[in-house]
Design an enzyme around this catalytic site. Structure first.
Site, PDB file in Angstrom:
ATOM      1  N   GLY A  20       0.768  -1.350  -0.181  1.00 50.94           N
ATOM      2  CA  GLY A  20       0.096   0.029   0.239  1.00 50.94           C
ATOM      3  C   GLY A  20       0.725   1.202   0.017  1.00 50.94           C
ATOM      4  N   ARG A  81       1.279  -4.918  -5.760  1.00 52.07           N
ATOM      5  CA  ARG A  81       1.227  -6.092  -5.152  1.00 52.07           C
ATOM      6  C   ARG A  81       1.457  -7.063  -6.348  1.00 52.07           C
ATOM      7  NH1 ARG A  81      -2.985  -3.368  -2.005  1.00 52.07           N
ATOM      8  NH2 ARG A  81      -2.126  -2.883  -0.112  1.00 52.07           N
ATOM      9  N   ASP A 112       5.822  -5.332   6.036  1.00 54.38           N
ATOM     10  CA  ASP A 112       6.255  -6.627   6.459  1.00 54.38           C
ATOM     11  C   ASP A 112       6.451  -7.503   5.107  1.00 54.38           C
ATOM     12  OD1 ASP A 112       7.007  -6.195   8.884  1.00 54.38           O
ATOM     13  OD2 ASP A 112       5.030  -6.809   9.807  1.00 54.38           O
ATOM     14  N   THR A 134       4.182   2.240   5.626  1.00 53.23           N
ATOM     15  CA  THR A 134       2.720   1.920   5.538  1.00 53.23           C
ATOM     16  C   THR A 134       1.994   3.073   6.695  1.00 53.23           C
ATOM     17  OG1 THR A 134       1.103   0.419   6.400  1.00 53.23           O
ATOM     18  CG2 THR A 134       3.264   0.021   7.557  1.00 53.23           C
ATOM     19  N   ILE A 135       0.686   3.190   6.383  1.00 53.52           N
ATOM     20  CA  ILE A 135      -0.049   4.297   7.035  1.00 53.52           C
ATOM     21  C   ILE A 135      -0.355   3.110   8.389  1.00 53.52           C
ATOM     22  CG2 ILE A 135      -1.041   5.576   5.321  1.00 53.52           C
ATOM     23  CD1 ILE A 135      -3.572   4.225   5.751  1.00 53.52           C
ATOM     24  N   ASP A 136      -0.557   2.071   8.363  1.00 55.17           N
ATOM     25  CA  ASP A 136      -0.925   1.316   9.763  1.00 55.17           C
ATOM     26  C   ASP A 136      -0.185   1.315  10.896  1.00 55.17           C
ATOM     27  OD1 ASP A 136      -3.154   0.551   8.009  1.00 55.17           O
ATOM     28  OD2 ASP A 136      -2.422  -1.228   7.325  1.00 55.17           O
ATOM     29  N   ASP A 138       1.973  -0.865  11.614  1.00 48.25           N
ATOM     30  CA  ASP A 138       1.897  -2.222  11.854  1.00 48.25           C
ATOM     31  C   ASP A 138       3.101  -2.927  11.736  1.00 48.25           C
ATOM     32  OD1 ASP A 138       1.519  -2.350   9.327  1.00 48.25           O
ATOM     33  OD2 ASP A 138      -0.089  -4.001   9.395  1.00 48.25           O
ATOM     34  N   ARG A 180      -6.859  -2.936   8.628  1.00 50.21           N
ATOM     35  CA  ARG A 180      -7.512  -4.494   8.540  1.00 50.21           C
ATOM     36  C   ARG A 180      -7.260  -5.435   9.722  1.00 50.21           C
ATOM     37  NH1 ARG A 180      -7.235  -6.181   2.795  1.00 50.21           N
ATOM     38  NH2 ARG A 180      -8.065  -4.407   2.311  1.00 50.21           N
ATOM     39  N   ARG A 262      -4.983   7.465   2.744  1.00 51.11           N
ATOM     40  CA  ARG A 262      -3.727   6.999   2.227  1.00 51.11           C
ATOM     41  C   ARG A 262      -3.018   8.271   1.303  1.00 51.11           C
ATOM     42  NH1 ARG A 262      -4.154   1.042   0.944  1.00 51.11           N
ATOM     43  NH2 ARG A 262      -3.343   1.490  -1.069  1.00 51.11           N
TER      44      ARG A 262
HETATM   45  P1  ADP Z   1       3.323  -4.881   2.619  1.00 51.28           P
HETATM   46  O1  ADP Z   1       4.719  -4.639   2.101  1.00 51.28           O
HETATM   47  O2  ADP Z   1       2.543  -3.456   2.642  1.00 51.28           O
HETATM   48  O3  ADP Z   1       3.310  -5.708   3.953  1.00 51.28           O
HETATM   49  P2  ADP Z   1       2.159  -6.959   0.935  1.00 51.28           P
HETATM   50  O4  ADP Z   1       1.840  -7.634   2.215  1.00 51.28           O
HETATM   51  O5  ADP Z   1       0.894  -6.829   0.075  1.00 51.28           O
HETATM   52  O6  ADP Z   1       2.293  -5.456   1.614  1.00 51.28           O
HETATM   53  O7  ADP Z   1       3.400  -7.218   0.217  1.00 51.28           O
HETATM   54  C1  ADP Z   1       3.872  -6.633  -0.892  1.00 51.28           C
HETATM   55  C2  ADP Z   1       4.323  -7.544  -1.985  1.00 51.28           C
HETATM   56  O8  ADP Z   1       5.619  -8.012  -1.303  1.00 51.28           O
HETATM   57  C3  ADP Z   1       3.600  -8.599  -2.138  1.00 51.28           C
HETATM   58  O9  ADP Z   1       2.887  -8.410  -3.435  1.00 51.28           O
HETATM   59  C4  ADP Z   1       4.615  -9.446  -3.049  1.00 51.28           C
HETATM   60  O10 ADP Z   1       5.303  -9.435  -4.221  1.00 51.28           O
HETATM   61  C5  ADP Z   1       5.729  -9.230  -1.880  1.00 51.28           C
HETATM   62  N1  ADP Z   1       5.918 -10.215  -0.710  1.00 51.28           N
HETATM   63  C6  ADP Z   1       4.932 -10.331   0.105  1.00 51.28           C
HETATM   64  N2  ADP Z   1       5.051 -11.680   0.968  1.00 51.28           N
HETATM   65  C7  ADP Z   1       5.996 -12.247   0.422  1.00 51.28           C
HETATM   66  C8  ADP Z   1       7.130 -13.550   0.637  1.00 51.28           C
HETATM   67  N3  ADP Z   1       6.733 -14.086   1.601  1.00 51.28           N
HETATM   68  N4  ADP Z   1       7.895 -13.705  -0.197  1.00 51.28           N
HETATM   69  C9  ADP Z   1       8.189 -12.849  -1.217  1.00 51.28           C
HETATM   70  N5  ADP Z   1       7.686 -11.993  -1.428  1.00 51.28           N
HETATM   71  C10 ADP Z   1       6.404 -11.279  -0.893  1.00 51.28           C
HETATM   72  O1  F6P Z   2      -1.962  -1.309   4.606  1.00 51.60           O
HETATM   73  C1  F6P Z   2      -2.477  -0.093   4.410  1.00 51.60           C
HETATM   74  C2  F6P Z   2      -4.132  -0.307   4.019  1.00 51.60           C
HETATM   75  O2  F6P Z   2      -4.554   0.977   3.738  1.00 51.60           O
HETATM   76  C3  F6P Z   2      -4.910  -0.859   5.070  1.00 51.60           C
HETATM   77  O3  F6P Z   2      -4.998  -0.132   6.212  1.00 51.60           O
HETATM   78  C4  F6P Z   2      -6.029  -1.377   4.339  1.00 51.60           C
HETATM   79  O4  F6P Z   2      -6.631  -2.549   4.889  1.00 51.60           O
HETATM   80  C5  F6P Z   2      -5.412  -1.847   2.872  1.00 51.60           C
HETATM   81  O5  F6P Z   2      -4.172  -0.947   2.928  1.00 51.60           O
HETATM   82  C6  F6P Z   2      -6.377  -1.505   1.936  1.00 51.60           C
HETATM   83  O6  F6P Z   2      -5.616  -1.707   0.690  1.00 51.60           O
HETATM   84  P1  F6P Z   2      -6.171  -1.779  -0.734  1.00 51.60           P
HETATM   85  O7  F6P Z   2      -7.333  -0.928  -0.572  1.00 51.60           O
HETATM   86  O8  F6P Z   2      -5.045  -0.976  -1.455  1.00 51.60           O
HETATM   87  O9  F6P Z   2      -6.278  -3.096  -1.442  1.00 51.60           O
END
Ligand code: ADP
Ligand code: F6P
Length: 329
Positions: A20, A81, A112, A134-136, A138, A180, A262
């Site tokens: 995000g 993503r 993460d 991340t705005i969260d 977390d 979320r 966001r």
């Molecule tokens: P955030 O980075 O905000 O936690 P996501 O969980 O959607 O957001 O992860 C962003 C991108 O990072 C995913 O779409 C994927 O490409 C990559 N990613 C997430 N988890 C993994 C993983 N276990 N191994 C490799 N790449 C990952």
């Molecule tokens: O991780 C940031 C965040 O805005 C969460 O607070 C929310 O649950 C999620 O992303 C929404 O993601 P999107 O609408 O981009 O799929």
């Protein structure tokens, strides 16, 4: 995994944003580019996170590429993503493309999930540093993540406005903020607006009856509105509004603030901290460090091993949670 001979001294840094978007990501990108150039390194921007890496959407950046972005929300590198990067084949391809483009150090701005991806590149010989965006809020290893401050302020302003109309109509308002799985935006915006109830996904016990009772009692002592902040992950705000209205007899409306949280121009805090984190990420690479995440703790910008950072856990601050309950009388 220990750093091995296959990890080269960094000469060319790649930078991407992933997951995000968050206000302040641009300030971090600007700091990465300009700190790298100041250290005599080359910088390559990668558009659309890991997706753009696999598509080789890679371009050389200079100081001018990041002009006029510090005040802008979103991310000039776009974000995405990328399910393909979750696979071994995707990760092998990503590392191969980095090497093909001479990228020996990669800075990943995201959450993460994005750091998990960074770790996979490290295991394939690419030096990596994660920057928490991340705005969260977390990400367990850090007290600050890029975008949280702006998002909370946006939510606060929106809640203040809903409160005006809620008071005029003597209504109950359920206001849904983002998060979320994380209640930090809810907790902070709820405290900042004096909300009567703040529902956090980490702690909510599903005791709707207690909320209903609370509304009825406060109405009796002359409260003219009742604000409930509902973190996205807790449940459907519109359905909750119907149930609450039926049970209390108090007119109830639900408002979902949504993606407004966001976007927007980052606050001074987000611009300054994001700049510091971007610069720190480059300095870590220059110092020969890799597989690290930049963090902010006890007033200092520090760094952790990615693995260690990913294994950490955090919960909303107990003192703030209890204080919020006491202050909302
Ligand atoms: P955030 O980075 O905000 O936690 P996501 O969980 O959607 O957001 O992860 C962003 C991108 O990072 C995913 O779409 C994927 O490409 C990559 N990613 C997430 N988890 C993994 C993983 N276990 N191994 C490799 N790449 C990952
Ligand atoms: O991780 C940031 C965040 O805005 C969460 O607070 C929310 O649950 C999620 O992303 C929404 O993601 P999107 O609408 O981009 O799929």
């Amino acid at each position: 995994m220990a750093k091995s001979a296959k990890h080269k001294k960094v000469e060319t840094i790649g930078v991407l944003s992933s997951g995000g978007d968050a206000p302040g990501m641009n300030a971090a990108i600007r700091a990465v580019v300009r700190t790298a150039l100041a250290n005599g390194l080359k910088v390559k921007g990668i558009r659309r996170g890991y997706s753009g890496l696999l598509d080789e959407d890679i371009f050389e950046m200079d100081a001018k590429s990041v002009s006029d972005i510090i005040q802008r929300g979103g991310t000039m590198l776009f974000t995405a993503r990328c399910p393909e990067f979750m696979t071994k084949e995707g990760q092998d391809k990503g590392a191969y493309i980095c090497k093909k483009h001479g990228i020996d150090g990669m800075i990943v701005i995201g959450g993460d999930g994005s750091f998990q991806g960074a770790r996979k590149l490290y295991e394939r010989g690419i030096n990596t540093i994660g920057v928490p965006g991340t705005i969260d809020l977390d990400i367990a290893c850090t007290e600050y993540t890029i975008g949280f401050d702006t998002a909370v302020n946006t939510a606060m302003e929106a809640i203040d406005k809903v409160r005006d109309t809620s008071t005029s109509h003597e209504r109950c308002s359920i206001i849904e903020v983002m998060g979320r799985h994380a209640g930090y935006i809810a907790l902070w915006s709820g405290i900042a607006t004096g909300a009567e109830n703040i529902l956090l996904p980490e702690l909510y016990d599903n005791d709707e009856q207690a909320i209903i009772q609370n509304i009825i009692e406060r109405k009796k002592v002359g409260k003219t509105h009742h604000i409930i902040i509902n973190a996205e992950g807790v449940g459907d705000s519109y359905e909750m509004a119907k149930r609450v209205e039926e049970a209390t007899g108090v007119e109830t409306r639900a408002t979902i603030i949504g993606h407004i949280q966001r976007g927007g121009s980052p606050t001074a805090k987000d611009r300054v901290y994001a700049s510091a984190m971007g610069a720190k990420a480059v300095e870590l690479l220059c110092a020969g460090k890799s597989n690290r995440v930049v963090a902010y703790k006890h007033g200092e910008f520090i760094d952790y091993d990615i693995e260690e950072a990913l294994n950490m856990k955090k919960m909303p601050d107990e003192f703030l949670v209890n204080m919020a309950k006491k202050l909302s009388r």
